[in-house]
Design a protein around this motif. Structure first.
Motif, PDB file in Angstrom:
ATOM      1  N   MET A   1      -3.308  19.173   2.531  1.00 50.44           N
ATOM      2  CA  MET A   1      -1.866  17.893   2.189  1.00 50.44           C
ATOM      3  C   MET A   1      -1.489  17.532   3.690  1.00 50.44           C
ATOM      4  O   MET A   1      -1.341  16.356   3.555  1.00 50.44           O
ATOM      5  N   VAL A   2      -1.323  18.552   4.605  1.00 47.70           N
ATOM      6  CA  VAL A   2      -0.693  18.103   5.992  1.00 47.70           C
ATOM      7  C   VAL A   2      -1.840  17.149   6.782  1.00 47.70           C
ATOM      8  O   VAL A   2      -1.263  15.904   7.044  1.00 47.70           O
ATOM      9  N   ASP A   3      -3.044  17.212   6.479  1.00 48.62           N
ATOM     10  CA  ASP A   3      -4.052  16.505   7.156  1.00 48.62           C
ATOM     11  C   ASP A   3      -3.907  15.076   6.337  1.00 48.62           C
ATOM     12  O   ASP A   3      -4.259  13.925   7.135  1.00 48.62           O
ATOM     13  N   THR A   4      -3.700  15.171   5.126  1.00 43.38           N
ATOM     14  CA  THR A   4      -3.661  13.929   4.054  1.00 43.38           C
ATOM     15  C   THR A   4      -2.691  12.840   4.744  1.00 43.38           C
ATOM     16  O   THR A   4      -2.577  11.942   4.945  1.00 43.38           O
ATOM     17  N   ILE A   5      -1.411  13.682   4.790  1.00 44.20           N
ATOM     18  CA  ILE A   5      -0.240  12.757   5.166  1.00 44.20           C
ATOM     19  C   ILE A   5       0.006  12.404   6.503  1.00 44.20           C
ATOM     20  O   ILE A   5       0.164  11.207   6.907  1.00 44.20           O
ATOM     21  N   GLU A   6      -1.055  13.057   7.519  1.00 42.45           N
ATOM     22  CA  GLU A   6      -1.126  12.647   8.848  1.00 42.45           C
ATOM     23  C   GLU A   6      -1.841  11.450   8.784  1.00 42.45           C
ATOM     24  O   GLU A   6      -1.797  10.301   9.425  1.00 42.45           O
ATOM     25  N   LYS A   7      -3.077  11.252   7.963  1.00 39.83           N
ATOM     26  CA  LYS A   7      -3.910  10.074   8.133  1.00 39.83           C
ATOM     27  C   LYS A   7      -3.108   9.054   7.491  1.00 39.83           C
ATOM     28  O   LYS A   7      -3.364   7.688   7.947  1.00 39.83           O
ATOM     29  N   MET A   8      -2.563   9.220   6.258  1.00 40.35           N
ATOM     30  CA  MET A   8      -1.641   8.008   5.724  1.00 40.35           C
ATOM     31  C   MET A   8      -0.572   7.398   6.501  1.00 40.35           C
ATOM     32  O   MET A   8      -0.166   6.099   6.356  1.00 40.35           O
ATOM     33  N   CYS A   9       0.108   8.343   7.128  1.00 46.19           N
ATOM     34  CA  CYS A   9       1.426   7.786   7.802  1.00 46.19           C
ATOM     35  C   CYS A   9       1.208   7.741   9.435  1.00 46.19           C
ATOM     36  O   CYS A   9       2.185   7.305   9.878  1.00 46.19           O
ATOM     37  N   THR A  10       0.014   7.629   9.981  1.00 49.31           N
ATOM     38  CA  THR A  10      -0.054   7.458  11.322  1.00 49.31           C
ATOM     39  C   THR A  10      -1.387   6.673  11.521  1.00 49.31           C
ATOM     40  O   THR A  10      -2.109   6.414  10.793  1.00 49.31           O
ATOM     41  N   GLY A  11      -1.486   6.109  12.760  1.00 50.37           N
ATOM     42  CA  GLY A  11      -2.543   4.966  13.030  1.00 50.37           C
ATOM     43  C   GLY A  11      -2.338   3.755  12.671  1.00 50.37           C
ATOM     44  O   GLY A  11      -1.287   3.281  12.645  1.00 50.37           O
ATOM     45  N   ASP A  12      -3.480   3.191  12.787  1.00 53.16           N
ATOM     46  CA  ASP A  12      -3.404   1.629  12.722  1.00 53.16           C
ATOM     47  C   ASP A  12      -3.408   1.077  11.019  1.00 53.16           C
ATOM     48  O   ASP A  12      -2.705  -0.150  10.869  1.00 53.16           O
ATOM     49  N   ASN A  13      -3.510   1.889   9.972  1.00 54.45           N
ATOM     50  CA  ASN A  13      -3.485   1.593   8.661  1.00 54.45           C
ATOM     51  C   ASN A  13      -2.592   2.431   7.803  1.00 54.45           C
ATOM     52  O   ASN A  13      -3.013   2.970   6.847  1.00 54.45           O
ATOM     53  N   THR A  14      -1.440   2.308   8.324  1.00 57.84           N
ATOM     54  CA  THR A  14      -0.176   3.212   7.678  1.00 57.84           C
ATOM     55  C   THR A  14      -0.120   2.695   6.300  1.00 57.84           C
ATOM     56  O   THR A  14      -0.147   1.433   5.922  1.00 57.84           O
ATOM     57  N   VAL A  15       0.582   3.510   5.541  1.00 53.52           N
ATOM     58  CA  VAL A  15       0.935   3.150   4.112  1.00 53.52           C
ATOM     59  C   VAL A  15       2.460   2.457   4.292  1.00 53.52           C
ATOM     60  O   VAL A  15       3.188   2.794   5.408  1.00 53.52           O
ATOM     61  N   ASP A  16       2.710   1.582   3.271  1.00 56.83           N
ATOM     62  CA  ASP A  16       4.065   0.919   3.256  1.00 56.83           C
ATOM     63  C   ASP A  16       5.181   1.887   2.698  1.00 56.83           C
ATOM     64  O   ASP A  16       6.320   2.016   3.189  1.00 56.83           O
ATOM     65  N   GLY A  17       4.533   2.908   1.895  1.00 56.42           N
ATOM     66  CA  GLY A  17       5.710   3.964   1.395  1.00 56.42           C
ATOM     67  C   GLY A  17       4.834   5.078   0.887  1.00 56.42           C
ATOM     68  O   GLY A  17       3.532   4.972   0.705  1.00 56.42           O
ATOM     69  N   MET A  18       5.599   6.255   0.895  1.00 56.42           N
ATOM     70  CA  MET A  18       4.809   7.494   0.657  1.00 56.42           C
ATOM     71  C   MET A  18       5.484   8.365  -0.365  1.00 56.42           C
ATOM     72  O   MET A  18       6.730   8.392  -0.451  1.00 56.42           O
ATOM     73  N   PHE A  19       4.733   9.214  -1.139  1.00 52.64           N
ATOM     74  CA  PHE A  19       5.464  10.148  -1.906  1.00 52.64           C
ATOM     75  C   PHE A  19       4.701  11.401  -2.000  1.00 52.64           C
ATOM     76  O   PHE A  19       3.474  11.552  -1.802  1.00 52.64           O
ATOM     77  N   SER A  20       5.315  12.583  -2.276  1.00 55.78           N
ATOM     78  CA  SER A  20       4.526  13.945  -2.000  1.00 55.78           C
ATOM     79  C   SER A  20       5.488  14.844  -2.786  1.00 55.78           C
ATOM     80  O   SER A  20       6.600  14.860  -2.875  1.00 55.78           O
ATOM     81  N   THR A  21       4.675  15.994  -2.978  1.00 47.81           N
ATOM     82  CA  THR A  21       5.327  17.189  -3.567  1.00 47.81           C
ATOM     83  C   THR A  21       5.577  18.132  -2.194  1.00 47.81           C
ATOM     84  O   THR A  21       4.765  17.931  -1.092  1.00 47.81           O
TER      85      THR A  21
ATOM     86  N   ARG B   1       0.734  -1.194  -0.032  1.00 41.82           N
ATOM     87  CA  ARG B   1       0.214   0.005   0.043  1.00 41.82           C
ATOM     88  C   ARG B   1       0.831   1.124   0.005  1.00 41.82           C
ATOM     89  O   ARG B   1       1.777   1.495   0.839  1.00 41.82           O
ATOM     90  N   ILE B   2       0.614   2.074  -0.905  1.00 47.33           N
ATOM     91  CA  ILE B   2       1.446   3.128  -1.155  1.00 47.33           C
ATOM     92  C   ILE B   2       0.637   4.335  -1.544  1.00 47.33           C
ATOM     93  O   ILE B   2      -0.191   4.598  -1.875  1.00 47.33           O
ATOM     94  N   GLY B   3       1.087   5.528  -0.726  1.00 49.87           N
ATOM     95  CA  GLY B   3       0.242   6.851  -0.607  1.00 49.87           C
ATOM     96  C   GLY B   3       1.045   7.792  -1.436  1.00 49.87           C
ATOM     97  O   GLY B   3       2.204   7.979  -1.183  1.00 49.87           O
ATOM     98  N   GLY B   4       0.160   8.636  -1.630  1.00 49.81           N
ATOM     99  CA  GLY B   4       0.953   9.916  -2.365  1.00 49.81           C
ATOM    100  C   GLY B   4      -0.030  10.933  -2.233  1.00 49.81           C
ATOM    101  O   GLY B   4      -1.366  10.868  -1.899  1.00 49.81           O
ATOM    102  N   VAL B   5       0.320  12.258  -2.541  1.00 47.68           N
ATOM    103  CA  VAL B   5      -0.473  13.518  -2.330  1.00 47.68           C
ATOM    104  C   VAL B   5       0.369  14.515  -3.118  1.00 47.68           C
ATOM    105  O   VAL B   5       1.792  14.723  -3.066  1.00 47.68           O
ATOM    106  N   SER B   6      -0.391  15.494  -3.593  1.00 44.14           N
ATOM    107  CA  SER B   6       0.489  16.535  -4.367  1.00 44.14           C
ATOM    108  C   SER B   6      -0.455  17.904  -4.254  1.00 44.14           C
ATOM    109  O   SER B   6      -1.531  17.831  -3.862  1.00 44.14           O
ATOM    110  N   HIS B   7       0.283  19.074  -4.564  1.00 43.96           N
ATOM    111  CA  HIS B   7      -0.654  20.127  -4.579  1.00 43.96           C
ATOM    112  C   HIS B   7      -1.384  20.447  -5.876  1.00 43.96           C
ATOM    113  O   HIS B   7      -2.181  21.483  -6.100  1.00 43.96           O
TER     114      HIS B   7
END
Length: 379
Positions: free
Chosen positions: A86-106, A31-37
């Motif tokens: 973006m900050v809120d999305t990053i927090e949701k993807m990288c913390t908690g019980d269902n975090t992503v395995d990898g992340m990319f972002s602008t 599971r990989i997460g990403g976010v951009s502007h």
């Protein structure tokens, strides 16, 4: 009974021989997460998201690549609203019980950098930066890669090229439609360093309408003199609306030379006109494909797959509109789909067909195992 035993032994040998030739089992889905502007109104980002989805399919990845909804304007890319999202999305993807395995972002704001460090890197989640914020990421350390074009160098190269292309230009301006986001701040800084004393200033553009756009430029370039004056060189974004607005500006003030950052169908339509000098390409498709693939490889291999931090996808200067197949290859906004009649037929390897190299190899191994079994068991 002996015959039955011999046949069972032969089957066992053939099974071992066959499995020895099989490939490794399919990797576990990541599971990989990403976010951009890049919001939905900005078509530059369409190929980035399309490429990320393609890479996810190729790499057995469950992709969650968030995109801001189209209610946000282009100017909003650098605004606090999208930064907070973006900050809120990053927090949701990288913390908690269902975090992503990898992340990319602008990284379009320092707050985004802080969120990535505090939530993703702090939790040991490998993270790649794309498109914007490469210098901030490299200075901070611990990010795997930056994939994109260095914005300062993009502006600097454009400034040097514009100086040479417009020797009659007395002043040069950088038009920032992004509301002060890091990409255009760095581009304008590089542009200013290149043109030196001939630099006018960075102009914050109001892109809400054609009239507002023109007024944004005129209020600075004309100032209190009341006339446009000598030739002026402008560096600007090439989104479709920006092209239309810039054309309207040129129709009103003929002594203007236009140079673009990025490409678009609108830019390809006007390249070759006297007022338009070029656009630049930073390969948005690669900025979507590479991070997903590289994160998947890094996670599965247990370490960083490439030692190079900066993976530069541009800039390259585009001075003429491509045609035919070249347009399909060069224009990331156009999708080229082959007609059914042009699609290659599915090739089967049944009796009478030429087998593939893999099939030939498997047949050879199987034959050797069968021969050995026949000799051993006297079958």
């Amino acid at each position: 009974m002996a015959s039955l035993y011999n046949r069972a032994a032969l089957a066992s040998i053939l099974f071992v021989g066959a499995t020895a030739e099989e490939s490794c089992p399919c990797p576990e889905t990541l599971r990989i997460g990403g976010v951009s502007h890049g919001n939905e109104a900005d078509k530059f980002w369409d190929p980035v998201y399309a490429a990320a989805n393609r890479a996810a399919m190729d790499s057995s990845v469950d992709l969650d690549f968030a995109r801001y909804d189209e209610s946000s304007t282009l100017t909003g890319q650098g605004g606090q609203e999208i930064v907070d999202w973006m900050v809120d999305t990053i927090e949701k993807m990288c913390t908690g019980d269902n975090t992503v395995d990898g992340m990319f972002s602008t990284i379009n704001d320092v707050a985004v950098l802080t969120a990535l460090k505090a939530n993703c890197l702090a939790n040991g989640i490998p993270t790649v930066i794309i498109n914007a914020g490469g210098n901030l990421a490299q200075e901070s350390g611990n990010f795997l890669h930056f994939i994109g074009a260095d914005d300062y160098n993009t502006g600097k190269d454009a400034g040097e090229k514009l100086l040479a292309a417009c020797p009659t230009c007395q002043r040069f301006y950088c038009l920032d439609h992004c509301g002060g986001c890091t990409s255009w701040t760095d581009r304008c800084r590089g542009f200013e360093d290149a043109v030196g004393d001939a630099y006018g200033q960075t102009i914050q553009i109001d892109d809400s309408s054609e009239d507002a756009y023109i007024a944004s430029v005129e209020s600075v370039v004309i100032g209190t003199n009341g006339t446009w004056g000598d030739d002026v060189g402008l560096l600007l974004g090439t989104h479709q609306s920006m092209i239309l607005f810039a054309e309207a500006l040129h129709n009103k003030h003929k002594k203007v030379k236009l140079a673009g950052v990025d490409t678009s169908p609108g830019l390809f339509q006007v390249l070759g006109d006297d007022e338009w000098l070029w656009g630049t390409s930073q390969q948005p498709y690669l900025q979507g494909y590479y991070p997903v693939q590289m994160l998947a490889n890094t996670i599965r291999m247990g370490g960083q797959s490439l030692q190079t931090f900066n993976l530069e996808t541009g800039p390259t200067f585009v001075t003429e509109a491509p045609e035919g197949q070249a347009l399909c290859n060069s224009d990331p906004f156009q999708s080229c789909v082959a007609d059914d009649a042009q699609k290659p037929e599915t090739v089967s390897h049944l009796a009478g067909d030429e087998p593939s190299p893999g099939a030939r190899k498997l047949a050879s191994v199987t034959t050797r195992f069968v021969s050995a079994a026949l000799r051993i068991f006297g079958i």
